[in-house]
Write a protein that holds these residues in place. Sequence first.
Motif, PDB file in Angstrom:
ATOM      1  N   THR A 188       0.815  -1.222   0.000  1.00 25.92           N
ATOM      2  CA  THR A 188       0.000   0.000   0.000  1.00 25.92           C
ATOM      3  C   THR A 188       0.845   1.267   0.000  1.00 25.92           C
ATOM      4  OG1 THR A 188      -0.214  -0.140   2.419  1.00 25.92           O
ATOM      5  CG2 THR A 188      -2.004  -1.070   1.083  1.00 25.92           C
ATOM      6  N   ARG A 189       2.088   1.205   0.473  1.00 20.11           N
ATOM      7  CA  ARG A 189       2.910   2.421   0.454  1.00 20.11           C
ATOM      8  C   ARG A 189       3.139   2.923  -0.965  1.00 20.11           C
ATOM      9  NH1 ARG A 189       8.713   1.935  -0.160  1.00 20.11           N
ATOM     10  NH2 ARG A 189       9.381  -0.209  -0.563  1.00 20.11           N
ATOM     11  N   GLN A 197      -4.941   8.776   4.339  1.00 19.11           N
ATOM     12  CA  GLN A 197      -5.252   8.518   5.743  1.00 19.11           C
ATOM     13  C   GLN A 197      -5.829   7.121   5.939  1.00 19.11           C
ATOM     14  OE1 GLN A 197      -7.886  11.821   6.559  1.00 19.11           O
ATOM     15  NE2 GLN A 197      -6.253  13.051   7.494  1.00 19.11           N
ATOM     16  N   ALA A 198      -6.684   6.716   5.029  1.00 19.99           N
ATOM     17  CA  ALA A 198      -7.334   5.406   5.163  1.00 19.99           C
ATOM     18  C   ALA A 198      -6.339   4.263   5.048  1.00 19.99           C
ATOM     19  CB  ALA A 198      -8.422   5.262   4.101  1.00 19.99           C
ATOM     20  N   LEU A 199      -5.314   4.442   4.223  1.00 20.43           N
ATOM     21  CA  LEU A 199      -4.360   3.353   3.999  1.00 20.43           C
ATOM     22  C   LEU A 199      -3.176   3.373   4.951  1.00 20.43           C
ATOM     23  CD1 LEU A 199      -4.170   2.992   0.120  1.00 20.43           C
ATOM     24  CD2 LEU A 199      -5.569   1.743   1.748  1.00 20.43           C
ATOM     25  N   SER A 200      -2.877   4.521   5.520  1.00 19.16           N
ATOM     26  CA  SER A 200      -1.670   4.592   6.343  1.00 19.16           C
ATOM     27  C   SER A 200      -1.959   4.818   7.814  1.00 19.16           C
ATOM     28  CB  SER A 200      -0.744   5.707   5.843  1.00 19.16           C
ATOM     29  OG  SER A 200      -1.424   6.947   5.815  1.00 19.16           O
ATOM     30  N   GLY A 201      -3.206   5.095   8.192  1.00 21.31           N
ATOM     31  CA  GLY A 201      -3.525   5.329   9.595  1.00 21.31           C
ATOM     32  C   GLY A 201      -4.280   4.170  10.210  1.00 21.31           C
ATOM     33  N   GLY A 202      -4.716   4.369  11.447  1.00 18.99           N
ATOM     34  CA  GLY A 202      -5.550   3.379  12.105  1.00 18.99           C
ATOM     35  C   GLY A 202      -4.780   2.236  12.708  1.00 18.99           C
ATOM     36  N   ASN A 203      -5.514   1.256  13.142  1.00 19.12           N
ATOM     37  CA  ASN A 203      -4.958   0.082  13.816  1.00 19.12           C
ATOM     38  C   ASN A 203      -4.435  -0.906  12.791  1.00 19.12           C
ATOM     39  OD1 ASN A 203      -4.438  -2.198  15.292  1.00 19.12           O
ATOM     40  ND2 ASN A 203      -6.234  -1.975  16.616  1.00 19.12           N
ATOM     41  N   LYS A 222      -3.900  -3.902  13.010  1.00 20.05           N
ATOM     42  CA  LYS A 222      -4.576  -5.204  13.068  1.00 20.05           C
ATOM     43  C   LYS A 222      -5.724  -5.282  12.079  1.00 20.05           C
ATOM     44  CE  LYS A 222      -3.439  -6.302  17.877  1.00 20.05           C
ATOM     45  NZ  LYS A 222      -3.957  -6.536  19.251  1.00 20.05           N
ATOM     46  N   THR A 223      -6.284  -4.091  11.743  1.00 24.84           N
ATOM     47  CA  THR A 223      -7.397  -4.089  10.790  1.00 24.84           C
ATOM     48  C   THR A 223      -6.988  -4.613   9.426  1.00 24.84           C
ATOM     49  OG1 THR A 223      -7.254  -1.769  11.405  1.00 24.84           O
ATOM     50  CG2 THR A 223      -9.353  -2.544  10.687  1.00 24.84           C
ATOM     51  N   PHE A 224      -5.685  -4.522   9.123  1.00 27.18           N
ATOM     52  CA  PHE A 224      -5.188  -4.962   7.822  1.00 27.18           C
ATOM     53  C   PHE A 224      -4.374  -6.254   7.930  1.00 27.18           C
ATOM     54  CE2 PHE A 224      -5.645  -0.324   7.440  1.00 27.18           C
ATOM     55  CZ  PHE A 224      -6.426  -0.245   6.294  1.00 27.18           C
ATOM     56  N   ALA A 225      -4.431  -6.897   9.095  1.00 29.83           N
ATOM     57  CA  ALA A 225      -3.530  -8.023   9.338  1.00 29.83           C
ATOM     58  C   ALA A 225      -3.864  -9.244   8.498  1.00 29.83           C
ATOM     59  CB  ALA A 225      -3.533  -8.395  10.820  1.00 29.83           C
ATOM     60  N   ASP A 226      -5.148  -9.519   8.275  1.00 30.41           N
ATOM     61  CA  ASP A 226      -5.487 -10.700   7.475  1.00 30.41           C
ATOM     62  C   ASP A 226      -6.096 -10.264   6.149  1.00 30.41           C
ATOM     63  OD1 ASP A 226      -8.618 -10.941   7.554  1.00 30.41           O
ATOM     64  OD2 ASP A 226      -8.005 -10.456   9.610  1.00 30.41           O
ATOM     65  N   LEU A 227      -6.080 -11.166   5.217  1.00 29.76           N
ATOM     66  CA  LEU A 227      -6.457 -10.853   3.843  1.00 29.76           C
ATOM     67  C   LEU A 227      -7.883 -10.323   3.741  1.00 29.76           C
ATOM     68  CD1 LEU A 227      -5.939 -10.852   0.836  1.00 29.76           C
ATOM     69  CD2 LEU A 227      -6.469 -13.298   0.782  1.00 29.76           C
ATOM     70  N   GLU A 228      -8.822 -10.993   4.381  1.00 35.95           N
ATOM     71  CA  GLU A 228     -10.223 -10.598   4.259  1.00 35.95           C
ATOM     72  C   GLU A 228     -10.450  -9.180   4.776  1.00 35.95           C
ATOM     73  OE1 GLU A 228     -14.652 -12.093   5.729  1.00 35.95           O
ATOM     74  OE2 GLU A 228     -12.918 -13.422   5.940  1.00 35.95           O
ATOM     75  N   ASN A 229      -9.900  -8.884   5.953  1.00 37.25           N
ATOM     76  CA  ASN A 229     -10.053  -7.539   6.504  1.00 37.25           C
ATOM     77  C   ASN A 229      -9.334  -6.500   5.656  1.00 37.25           C
ATOM     78  OD1 ASN A 229     -11.700  -8.090   8.680  1.00 37.25           O
ATOM     79  ND2 ASN A 229      -9.995  -8.530  10.070  1.00 37.25           N
ATOM     80  N   ALA A 230      -8.159  -6.878   5.129  1.00 39.52           N
ATOM     81  CA  ALA A 230      -7.388  -5.937   4.317  1.00 39.52           C
ATOM     82  C   ALA A 230      -8.163  -5.509   3.075  1.00 39.52           C
ATOM     83  CB  ALA A 230      -6.051  -6.560   3.918  1.00 39.52           C
ATOM     84  N   SER A 290     -11.379  -5.783   2.530  1.00 36.04           N
ATOM     85  CA  SER A 290     -12.586  -5.071   2.944  1.00 36.04           C
ATOM     86  C   SER A 290     -12.283  -3.616   3.260  1.00 36.04           C
ATOM     87  CB  SER A 290     -13.201  -5.766   4.164  1.00 36.04           C
ATOM     88  OG  SER A 290     -14.280  -5.008   4.675  1.00 36.04           O
ATOM     89  N   ASN A 291     -11.199  -3.379   3.985  1.00 34.29           N
ATOM     90  CA  ASN A 291     -10.864  -2.013   4.374  1.00 34.29           C
ATOM     91  C   ASN A 291     -10.397  -1.167   3.197  1.00 34.29           C
ATOM     92  OD1 ASN A 291     -10.999  -1.382   7.439  1.00 34.29           O
ATOM     93  ND2 ASN A 291     -10.292  -3.501   7.340  1.00 34.29           N
ATOM     94  N   ILE A 292      -9.724  -1.783   2.249  1.00 33.86           N
ATOM     95  CA  ILE A 292      -9.320  -1.032   1.055  1.00 33.86           C
ATOM     96  C   ILE A 292     -10.559  -0.640   0.254  1.00 33.86           C
ATOM     97  CG2 ILE A 292      -8.120  -1.173  -1.157  1.00 33.86           C
ATOM     98  CD1 ILE A 292      -6.031  -2.935   0.216  1.00 33.86           C
ATOM     99  N   LYS A 293     -11.509  -1.551   0.138  1.00 29.82           N
ATOM    100  CA  LYS A 293     -12.744  -1.235  -0.590  1.00 29.82           C
ATOM    101  C   LYS A 293     -13.520  -0.128   0.118  1.00 29.82           C
ATOM    102  CE  LYS A 293     -13.385  -5.597  -3.046  1.00 29.82           C
ATOM    103  NZ  LYS A 293     -14.231  -6.785  -3.276  1.00 29.82           N
ATOM    104  N   GLN A 294     -13.522  -0.160   1.446  1.00 32.96           N
ATOM    105  CA  GLN A 294     -14.174   0.903   2.196  1.00 32.96           C
ATOM    106  C   GLN A 294     -13.466   2.237   1.964  1.00 32.96           C
ATOM    107  OE1 GLN A 294     -14.830  -0.023   6.374  1.00 32.96           O
ATOM    108  NE2 GLN A 294     -15.264  -2.166   5.862  1.00 32.96           N
ATOM    109  N   ALA A 295     -12.150   2.192   1.910  1.00 26.41           N
ATOM    110  CA  ALA A 295     -11.376   3.411   1.648  1.00 26.41           C
ATOM    111  C   ALA A 295     -11.698   3.967   0.269  1.00 26.41           C
ATOM    112  CB  ALA A 295      -9.884   3.116   1.768  1.00 26.41           C
ATOM    113  N   MET A 296     -11.847   3.088  -0.716  1.00 22.44           N
ATOM    114  CA  MET A 296     -12.210   3.525  -2.054  1.00 22.44           C
ATOM    115  C   MET A 296     -13.579   4.192  -2.053  1.00 22.44           C
ATOM    116  SD  MET A 296     -10.874   0.168  -4.143  1.00 22.44           S
ATOM    117  CE  MET A 296     -11.705   0.587  -5.660  1.00 22.44           C
ATOM    118  N   LYS A 297     -14.539   3.574  -1.325  1.00 16.99           N
ATOM    119  CA  LYS A 297     -15.898   4.115  -1.277  1.00 16.99           C
ATOM    120  C   LYS A 297     -15.911   5.483  -0.590  1.00 16.99           C
ATOM    121  CE  LYS A 297     -20.416   3.598  -1.810  1.00 16.99           C
ATOM    122  NZ  LYS A 297     -20.905   4.858  -1.269  1.00 16.99           N
TER     123      LYS A 297
END
Length: 338
Positions: A284-285, A302-308, A310-318, A320-327
């Motif tokens: 993501t960098r 901010q969505a890709l470089s901030g936050g916890n 752990k939210t990006f630790a596993d594939l499914e969450n990663a 999901s969170n990238i798609k949320q960041a896009m939205k």
Amino acid sequence: MTINKNIENTQSPRISVAPMMDWTTRDYRFFARLFNPNIILYTEMVTTGAIIYGGANRHLDYNHEEHPIVLQLGGSNPKDLALCSKMAQDWGYDEVNLNVGCPSDRVQNNKIGACLMAEPDLVAECISEMRNAVNIPVTVKHRIGIDNMQSYEEMLHFVDTVAETGCDNFIVHARIALLQGLSPKENRDVPPLRYEDVYRLKQDRPELLIEINGGIKTFTETQEHLKYVDGVMIGREAYHNPYLLAELGQLWNLEAPDRFEIMEQMMPYIAKRMQEGAPLSIITRHILGLFQNLPGARKWRQALSGGNAKTFADLENAISNIKQAMKRTEDYMLEKQN
């Protein structure tokens, strides 16, 4: 692997992304390719010692989508450079480039990079051995001068000496490198740009393919340089503002891709790399600049470089969170437009 001829088939002009240590990794190169099929991509500089003694797979592997791709080598031992060039050809690289421009103290100590401009005969010997070892193109990336060797005539002598080997493609960083007194970062900014020297080189040696590098940031600037030289190499701007690569598609009448569609294409790659064990952060960098110069750029970063983490630790969450960041980025951009 078979020899790939994509560079020879790439339509003129030659537009490339400069080799940049820690930046033009295979993850960045995969991302960059999604913007433009004609841009020539370079690896980071890889020393011959790293390839010969540090594991060829680690340093030479790439994604097949990256073609056309150039391996940039650092070294000054003709035999070692020839061996690594042959390995690059066997690996499927489209071209090999010799670094005669890096001003780092670390590479100077090993007689690599810009310091080699003071030894044109040695560079010519290196290029000759490399050319004899392969059938793919061998090129040179160099500065317009170094330290006490700053005149146009001295650069021309360097180019002429190397060109006698049959090498006909030179990528010229239009700044001198001051190896004593300036840091590598300062050498990218402090010495003034002398584009006219590169234009003059093309005028004096029209039979050579001359590409210009240094401080080029826009499509308009690229167009202007192409009036005088055969190609343009974009450096840090292609990293911080990767959509510039899409804008450069106008040179080939390509339709500009949508940023969100690029990310959709990037998703399977991110999933594959994470399944291989790569931390999401190292991927993501390279994509933080996707919305550079647009209202949603800050939200995206901010969505890709901030936050916890752990939210990006596993594939499914990663994913999901990238798609949320896009939205969120898309919604914010639409809101600003209205």
